[in-house]
Structure formats: C-alpha cells, structure tokens
Design an enzyme around this catalytic site. Structure first.
Site, PDB file in Angstrom:
ATOM      1  CG  ASP A 290      -2.247   0.943   0.801  1.00 42.63           C
ATOM      2  OD1 ASP A 290      -2.303   1.544   0.028  1.00 42.63           O
ATOM      3  OD2 ASP A 290      -2.799   0.819   1.460  1.00 42.63           O
TER       4      ASP A 290
HETATM    5  C1  BGC Z   1      -5.101   3.156   0.033  1.00 41.53           C
HETATM    6  C2  BGC Z   1      -5.396   2.049  -0.994  1.00 41.53           C
HETATM    7  C3  BGC Z   1      -5.238   2.547  -2.371  1.00 41.53           C
HETATM    8  C4  BGC Z   1      -4.018   3.246  -2.614  1.00 41.53           C
HETATM    9  C5  BGC Z   1      -3.689   3.978  -3.817  1.00 41.53           C
HETATM   10  C6  BGC Z   1      -3.922   3.818  -0.307  1.00 41.53           C
HETATM   11  O1  BGC Z   1      -3.825   5.088   0.622  1.00 41.53           O
HETATM   12  O2  BGC Z   1      -5.020   2.451   1.325  1.00 41.53           O
HETATM   13  O3  BGC Z   1      -6.569   1.404  -0.802  1.00 41.53           O
HETATM   14  O4  BGC Z   1      -5.402   1.343  -3.409  1.00 41.53           O
HETATM   15  O5  BGC Z   1      -3.907   4.363  -1.631  1.00 41.53           O
HETATM   16  O6  BGC Z   1      -4.351   4.739  -4.193  1.00 41.53           O
END
Ligand code: BGC
Length: 742
Positions: A290
């Site tokens: 993440d």
């Molecule tokens: C979130 C994810 C997301 C990623 C990309 C993160 O802050 O937790 O769910 O896919 O950002 O946007």
C-alpha cells in the site's frame, strides 16, 4: 470450465451485458510466457530490475493529468516501470510511448488506479452493492467498471477490497462487503471475475488487486491505520477467507495493508506474504505494497531506517513498492550488502513481467489506448442503465410503518434535507473518474419519474440549523402529502482516514427529521451514507426508512424507482446497524459465552442500559410484500462425515406484489473442541416470487462448510450435532437439528 450466461432482466430498457462466470480458477502463469520472461530477465541490469519493482503516482491538476519531471526521467532510464493514477487515453499513450520507445529494453508500463465502484459510470459503493446479495449484480458492476477503465488506458485496478470489518467506526467499511466472512468471500470472487473478465489479455480485462492483506478491517477502536491483533484461529476463521477466495478466483495481484498483525507490519510479514499467501494458497501473481507502507515500517518501529524496511519487505515477499521509492533508492545497496539475494529480486521481477506479458502489453503496448473505445464506452446509455439497476438493487428498506411506501406519483412531495438536491456526495468516496455533474440527484430523480416535488434544504450535513431554514422546511412539509428527508454523510466522512467516534447523523440532521415528524405528515427518511449509522431516534420516529448508501451516477433515478414502487426493494444489510456506538463491535456471528444473554438474569453477558441486539441485524431488509418460510427440511437427520447435506425450505410470497427475497442459511456447531459462533452464514439464494407464489429453495452443505480451525489448529470438521437455521435475516430463523457421524 467456463459458463456464459446473460443477465439483466430488469424493466429498464437495456441491451444485454454478457458476463462470464469463471469457476474459481487460481492465476497460473502460462508456459509460453515463462520463456519470454527468462530471456528478458537475462538482459536486465540490477537497476532495470528494481525499476520493474517501482510504482509511482502521476498527478491531476486543473488542466488535467500531469507527471513530475523526475518520474518521467525515471521511466526513460528504466528506474520506474509502473505508474498509478494515470488515466485517459492521450496521457497514458504518451507515457507508454516513453517506456517503449525511449528506454533500453522497451518494457511497457502497468497503469494502476483505484477503480473501486466504477470508472466514469459510478455504481453504488461496495458496501451498498454487497447489500444486493446478488452475485450477478456485483460481477456486472465490476465488469462495467473494467470495460470503462480499460477504455481509458488502465490495466490494473486496486480492487476488490475484501477486508472484513465489524466496526462501523472504521471509515473504510464503505469499500468492502461488510461483516461476514461467507458473504464477503462470495463477493470477493464475483468482483475478481468482473474485473478480470473472461481472460487476462482480452482488451477489456484488467488485473485485479486483492486488498488490504491482511486484517486491515480489524484495527483497534475502528481507527484507521491502527494496530490489529487477534488469535491466529480467529484470524483464519473470520478474516482470511475472503482474501483466499479472491486469490482462488484468479486475482493476479495482492496489496499489503498498513496495519501490523501480531506485532509484525503486514508489509514486512513473511508469515502472511510467503507462508500463507504463496505456500498455503499457491498465489503466483505479484504483491504490491500500500501507499508508502514500506517506509512506514520505520514508524512502526520494526526497522531503524528505510533501507532496513525495504529489506524486511522484499524478504517477506513484497514485489513492488508503491510510491515509497525505498526499493529504488536502497535495494541495489542491500544486494551489495548481501541483505537481499539476487534470487529474491529476480523472482519478484519475474512475477511482474509475467503479468505484463499476460496482458499482451509486449504485443501491443497501446492496447488500452483507443480513443474510439473511450468515447463510445464511458458513460454509455447501457452502462448508466446497468448502474441504475445495480443501485436500486442495493437499497435496503429498513422500516415501512403502515405501508407509507411506496408513494403515489401524484402525491405532493416535500423533499427536504441537505442531500436532497445534491450530486457530489452521491457518487461517494473513491469515485474513480466520476463527475458529480453526471449524477442524478434525488430531486431530479423524483421529477424524472413524473412526480411533483418541492425542495427545502433544512440544514447542512454538518453544523447547526438556522431558525429560518427550519421554518421553511416545516412550512413546505405542512403543505405536502408526504415528506421525504434526505440525510446522511458527506462522501469524505467514510473511506480512508475517515474513522468516526460518533456514528449518528452528523450536525443537526436528526433534529431536522424529528421536527418534521412533529408536523404529523408521514416522513420517509432516505439515508445516504458510507457506513452503518446508530440512529435510534430516527428508527423509532420515522414512518419509513430507506438505506441508500451512496448509489453513484444513477442514484436519484434508482431511489425514485424504489420510492414509487417501480422496483420492489430486495436488499439486505451486509453489516449490523448498532443502536449505539457503545455496542460496537456488534455482529451476528458472536459466541455464546458461558453466560448467554438472559433478559431476566443480571449476571449474564449484557449491557444494563441497552439491549444486546443491534437496531437492524445482519441480513435484514424489508420488501413491499411479505415472505413466509416453512420449517427447514434436511434430506436426512443423521448423515456421515464427508456426505453432503441438502436442506430444503419453502418460501411463500404472502403479500400482494411480486418481489425478491434473499433466503439465508445459517449453521451452528453445537459442541466443538473450541467455542463456536451461535450462527454462521453458509448459504443464500435470491429468488423472485409472484404474489401468492411459493418456491422450494434447496441448500447444499459440504464438509468444508462445517469446517473450522480446531483445537490443534488443523482445519476440518468435528462430527456431532449441528443446528441449521433458515430465514430472511440473521435474527428471524427457523431451526432444525442434524447429526453428523464419523
Ligand atoms: C489506500 C489503497 C489505495 C492506494 C492507492 C492507499 O492510501 O489505502 O487502498 O489503493 O492508496 O491509491
């Protein structure tokens, strides 16, 4: 084996969307691809290899998409092999051109994006779609999202999010399928099928990414990014199955989660990423972190610096670094320092390259860059019709005193409330490339249906209520036949970093509803929100209540369909609605405890100031008709371990309208080597019944359905007595006992 079936039997005129339902089929790299991967890997420098493990975001300014100059240079030098948040054909084409024309090895880029509930045509938030309990509907929504996203340059979505959560304070419950492991697993599979389509390599198939692995939905206090800790047995029984189901349905990628589990951050957790994901489940795709979650392991306090965090991550099984630039900055040195082996790097690179080959990007790097497709498919009439159908199937009727609903189109309707003429909140959080302007507000929806509605805001979502606004709202209500009040949350009040300690209606909205009730007019509350709310006063005083979540582009039309009875509501809650935040976590599959609840005995497991039961239980939802269940009939009351058990129940539509019902089957293992829940969902079927009609629904239970992590942590059954429960929600069930023998 592949089954093709056509769907969409709605009354809305719409051409058919063909959806392919794959039997669960784990992703396996094809042999043809393997040779090409090995050849390419042979030519790569260490820096180029690390580039394939690097993922950067592009930005979106007032003039459209932009990329930081440094990142563009990184693409040219091979130091960045993947991008996210870059979409629209022109932009993607130019960046892909840099990758395949200006780099030494001409390896195409992956383009990722959070296509969570639609790309341009926005569908209901995932929690809302889950309420449909209709796997064809869920799959179709993901399919349309993929068709649009792949027409706009994308080939990788960061969905499905399959985190089970029993805590409505956690804002991200809006992105998932709710509290239940079984329902969550079926939905996880449906979404993977929808996004990945018939097969990777098709022009409208994109890589799915199961997230957030693992246990993210169980953060302490429902506070985002917080610690997660629980026994391994509990984790395996209730939290892991949906991730596994998604992997077995073929999900090509997995995203780690921000939280730690058992003291180890998920992004550096070998037990999760290697032992469970790859060794136990046989996952063969790649794992992405993440957003900067490698770097965050320094804050977690398990690495002294980012270099050390990167070593933890890659050695645990993380292939790609999202936005943290840790691999890019430190991994080569870690190899020199012998903290990371070349074998480990090569394996990660192979996993990424394989999927670029599978997508067909080496044959045609621009295969997702077709302006004609982009123009034709985004927000097409067909997609809007699909969104409307999914939206109305996601609306839960929570209360309908004296049949206030459905309304007559000729009624004088006073539409009141801050969300009554709103569009921007109705497309919800994580709304892809959706535009608020394309969304149908509730006011527009009522008028599109031919009703005459007048509108007053009453108050804002947040803050107080002015005397003038209240007076205007009450005056409007006084002159109407019925009051429809649209209240709820703003889109940014649920989702990431949007945990709430109080989960009532924000601001003065409850007060507004109660003032309107005082007018004596029938009051229909239309809730628009991203999580279960605790609204006991509204529950007691409103005439009717519809939970409409955030329904997306076609929200207003879909709500009007239900308000006027053009669609008979059929959705059921995928998550319990508490009476008070103090009951949280409140969920249906709790354990008995040694002192089960007894209203007449103080010394039992309960609150002294409130009932144990939620306001509305898991699986609950009303219809404009009524259904009756017969006693469940097993095909045998004693059966042998390994045999299948069939349980039949007859459901009758006892009302005056045709309607759909979700028949639910729950199971209790009466005695186990470890404590077992008082009930667990193990089957459901959504059926359509004409007024007065009956249908026999047959459920089949397998040994797998009765299995759990036993005392010795092996997974399996324990013969003995089981209670089978069937009904229309988790608290109103008919029961029968069966015995399984050795
Ligand atoms: C979130 C994810 C997301 C990623 C990309 C993160 O802050 O937790 O769910 O896919 O950002 O946007």
């Amino acid at each position: 084996m592949r089954k093709q079936y056509s769907l969409f039997l709605s009354t809305i005129t719409c051409s058919l969307l063909i959806i392919s339902s794959l039997n669960a089929q784990i992703y396996r790299p094809s042999a043809a691809v393997e040779e090409r991967v090995i050849k390419l890997l042979d030519k790569m420098t260490l820096e180029e290899k690390i580039g394939q493990l690097t993922l950067y975001t592009t930005d979106w300014g007032s003039t459209g998409p932009t990329i930081r100059e440094g990142y563009k240079n990184d693409i040219r030098s091979g130091a960045c092999g993947n991008l996210f948040n870059s979409h629209t054909v022109g932009f993607v084409r130019e960046l892909q051109r840099v990758a395949v024309e200006e780099t030494r090895l001409k390896i195409p880029l992956l383009f990722g994006f959070d296509v969570i509930h639609g790309y341009k045509t926005i569908f209901p938030i995932p929690l809302g779609e889950a309420a449909s309990w209709d796997m064809e509907v869920v799959e179709r929504a993901a399919r349309v999202a993929a068709i649009e996203a792949t027409a706009a340059g994308l080939n990788w979505t960061y969905a499905p999010m399959v985190d089970i959560s029993r805590d409505p304070r956690w804002g991200r419950v809006m992105e998932g399928a709710g509290e239940d492991t079984y329902l969550g697993s079926r939905i996880a599979e449906a979404r993977v099928r929808g996004f990945q389509g018939k097969k990777l390599g098709d022009p409208d198939a994109m890589l799915a990414c199961v997230k957030h692995f693992a246990g993210y939905g169980a953060s302490f206090g429902g506070r985002d990014y917080n610690t997660v800790d629980m026994s391994e047995r509990y984790f395996r029984n209730y939290f892991l199955p949906p991730y596994e189901a998604a992997v077995r349905a073929g999900a090509a990628t997995v995203m780690t989660s921000f939280n730690d589990y058992d003291g180890i951050p998920a992004t550096g957790n070998k037990f999760l990423l290697t032992d469970i994901l790859r060794k136990e489940w046989g996952f063969r795709g790649f794992v992405v972190t993440d957003y900067t979650s490698i770097n965050e392991m320094v804050n977690h306090g398990v690495a002294a610096d980012e270099k050390g965090a990167g070593e933890l991550a890659i050695n645990a099984g993380v292939d790609m670094d999202m936005q943290g630039a840790v691999y890019q900055r430190f991994l080569a040195q870690s190899v020199k320092d012998k903290k990371v082996s070349m074998l480990q790097i090569d394996e990660a690179v192979r996993r990424v390259l394989r999927l670029k080959f599978e997508l067909g990007l080496f044959e045609d790097p621009y295969k997702f860059c077709d302006e004609n497709r982009q123009n034709a498919q985004l927000l097409s009439a067909e997609h809007r019709a699909a969104a409307r159908d999914v939206a109305r199937k996601s609306i839960v009727l929570l209360k309908n005193n004296q049949d206030v609903l459905p309304l007559k189109k000729s009624a004088k309707i006073a539409l009141i409330g801050p969300l009554g003429d709103n569009k921007s909140e109705l497309i919800g959080n994580w709304n892809g490339a959706g535009n608020a302007d394309d969304c149908v507000s509730l006011l527009e929806g009522l008028r599109n249906a031919g009703a005459s509605a007048t509108f007053a805001r009453g108050c804002e979502v947040e803050g107080g209520m002015s005397k003038d606004d209240l007076a205007a709202a009450v005056a409007l209500a006084a002159g109407a036949d019925v009051v429809v009040v649209a209240v709820g949350e703003k889109a940014m009040m649920s989702g990431e970093a949007a945990s709430r300690a109080e989960i009532g209606l924000p601001g003065a909205q409850s007060a507004l509803v109660l003032e309107l009730v005082k007018t004596g007019k029938p009051v229909v509350v239309v809730l628009m929100n991203g999580r279960p709310l605790a609204i006991p006063e509204i529950a007691d005083n409103a005439g009717a209540i519809l939970e409409t979540w955030w329904l997306g582009t076609e929200a207003g039309n879909a709500i009007a369909d239900v308000l006027f009875g053009d669609y008979n509501p059929s959705a059921k809650l995928p998550m319990s609605f508490p009476r008070s935040v103090g009951q949280v976590p409140v969920f249906y599959n709790e354990k008995s405890t040694g002192r089960p609840y007894d209203p007449n005995s103080k010394w039992t497991s309960k609150y002294i100031d409130m009932s144990n039961s939620p306001q509305w239980p898991f699986g609950f939802g009303l219809s404009y008709t009524t259904f009756q269940y017969s006693e469940p009939k097993p095909d045998k009351t004693t059966y042998k371990k390994g045999e299948r058990l069939r349980v039949a129940v007859t459901v009758t539509n006892t009302g005056k309208r045709a309607g759909e019902e979700v028949a639910q089957l729950y199971l209790r293992d009466m005695v186990g080597s470890v404590t077992r829940p008082v009930k667990e969902l193990k089957g459901f079927q959504k059926i359509m019944l004409e007024a007065g009609a009956s249908k026999e629904v047959v459920f089949t239970l397998t040994e797998q359905d009765m299995s759990f992590y036993r005392h010795d942590m092996t997974f399996g059954v324990e013969p003995g007595e089981f209670e089978i429960m069937v009904g229309g929600n988790s608290s109103d069930l008919k029961r029968v006992r069966v015995t399984m023998t050795e």
